[in-house]
Design an enzyme around this catalytic site. Structure first.
Site, PDB file in Angstrom:
ATOM      1  N   LYS A 142     -94.038 -35.055  -2.781  1.00 25.29           N
ATOM      2  CA  LYS A 142     -93.179 -35.280  -1.604  1.00 25.29           C
ATOM      3  C   LYS A 142     -93.228 -36.720  -1.118  1.00 25.29           C
ATOM      4  O   LYS A 142     -92.196 -37.315  -0.811  1.00 25.29           O
ATOM      5  CB  LYS A 142     -93.588 -34.345  -0.455  1.00 25.29           C
ATOM      6  CG  LYS A 142     -93.295 -32.884  -0.702  1.00 25.29           C
ATOM      7  CD  LYS A 142     -93.517 -32.030   0.535  1.00 25.29           C
ATOM      8  CE  LYS A 142     -94.940 -32.071   1.023  1.00 25.29           C
ATOM      9  NZ  LYS A 142     -95.914 -31.515   0.060  1.00 25.29           N
ATOM     10  N   ARG A 160    -105.518 -24.742  -0.314  1.00 18.34           N
ATOM     11  CA  ARG A 160    -104.425 -25.498   0.313  1.00 18.34           C
ATOM     12  C   ARG A 160    -103.078 -24.841   0.034  1.00 18.34           C
ATOM     13  O   ARG A 160    -102.191 -24.813   0.892  1.00 18.34           O
ATOM     14  CB  ARG A 160    -104.429 -26.950  -0.191  1.00 18.34           C
ATOM     15  CG  ARG A 160    -105.572 -27.779   0.371  1.00 18.34           C
ATOM     16  CD  ARG A 160    -105.788 -29.061  -0.399  1.00 18.34           C
ATOM     17  NE  ARG A 160    -104.649 -29.951  -0.341  1.00 18.34           N
ATOM     18  CZ  ARG A 160    -104.520 -31.046  -1.105  1.00 18.34           C
ATOM     19  NH1 ARG A 160    -105.458 -31.366  -1.978  1.00 18.34           N
ATOM     20  NH2 ARG A 160    -103.472 -31.826  -0.982  1.00 18.34           N
ATOM     21  N   ARG A 169    -111.980 -36.358  -5.795  1.00 14.15           N
ATOM     22  CA  ARG A 169    -112.205 -36.097  -4.374  1.00 14.15           C
ATOM     23  C   ARG A 169    -112.570 -34.635  -4.157  1.00 14.15           C
ATOM     24  O   ARG A 169    -112.119 -33.760  -4.894  1.00 14.15           O
ATOM     25  CB  ARG A 169    -110.939 -36.415  -3.557  1.00 14.15           C
ATOM     26  CG  ARG A 169    -110.569 -37.871  -3.550  1.00 14.15           C
ATOM     27  CD  ARG A 169    -109.484 -38.194  -2.545  1.00 14.15           C
ATOM     28  NE  ARG A 169    -108.516 -37.116  -2.335  1.00 14.15           N
ATOM     29  CZ  ARG A 169    -107.390 -37.272  -1.662  1.00 14.15           C
ATOM     30  NH1 ARG A 169    -107.081 -38.443  -1.146  1.00 14.15           N
ATOM     31  NH2 ARG A 169    -106.546 -36.256  -1.499  1.00 14.15           N
TER      32      ARG A 169
END
Length: 219
Positions: free
Chosen positions: A13, A172, A161
């Site tokens: 995005k 998520r 990460r």
């Protein structure tokens, strides 16, 4: 044009928002930028957001909505904007509709970037970031470094990460399906949703998006 960009984490995005905003000559308004700008400038909304964040709490919708409203009122957004990361839930979408209605305006399209869930996991879990410079990003499949674990640009160590692990990505995605995906149905009932595949080269996805937006504008 006034456009909302939606899609799961890993759909690209941010990248597409930047390209589309440039092609359409409208500002890209992202939630992350709104928070950073308000916090760094010490605005009332920024102070409120910082207080919640420092306490480890989610920033309430009304604070995010207030930041978005202030940003959309700026002169460069008079002829349109591309929203990336806002609205994040149906409540925010309803607030956005009310804001635009007050200004005698409305959304032109909601661009839905579609990516299979397994591809999202592959994209995010495969990312490796340079410890020296977080802007140097590689991928175990799509953008491999010349030497495994070493940044091509500065020689720094590449690492994954904590929020890029497969388990975290799937969590998520769950949050996205529960909180954000319902806005697609909300906007679909208004005839605003344009869905495109976000698979393939970045430039191909941009071309696909521009063509879909052009077609939606003609309908």
């Amino acid at each position: 044009m006034r456009i909302v960009l939606v899609g799961p984490p890993g759909a690209g995005k941010g990248t597409q928002a930047a390209y589309l905003a440039k092609n359409l000559s409208i500002p890209q308004i992202s939630t992350g930028d709104l928070f950073r700008a308000n916090i760094s400038q010490g605005t009332d909304l920024g102070k409120q957001a910082r207080a919640y964040m420092d306490a480890g709490q989610l920033v309430p919708d009304e604070v995010t909505i207030g930041m978005a409203k202030d940003r959309m009122a700026q002169p460069d957004a008079a002829n349109g904007f591309l929203l990336d990361g806002f609205p994040r839930n149906v409540g925010q979408a309803e607030a956005l509709d009310a804001m635009l209605k007050d200004e005698g305006a409305k959304l032109d399209a909601v661009l839905d970037l579609e990516v299979p869930e397994d591809e999202v996991v592959k994209r995010i879990a495969g990312r490796r970031i340079c410890r020296n410079d977080g802007s140097h990003v590689f991928h175990v499949t799509y953008n491999q470094p010349k030497t495994e674990g070493v940044c091509d640009i500065c020689g720094g160590e590449l690492y994954q990460r904590d929020d890029d692990t497969e388990d975290t990505v799937r969590t998520r995605l769950e949050v996205y399906h529960t909180q954000t995906e319902p806005i697609i149905d909300y906007y679909r009932s208004q005839g605003l949703v344009v869905t495109i595949s976000a698979l393939g080269k970045v430039t191909d996805v941009t071309e696909r998006a521009m063509e879909a937006l052009k077609k939606s504008g003609e309908d």
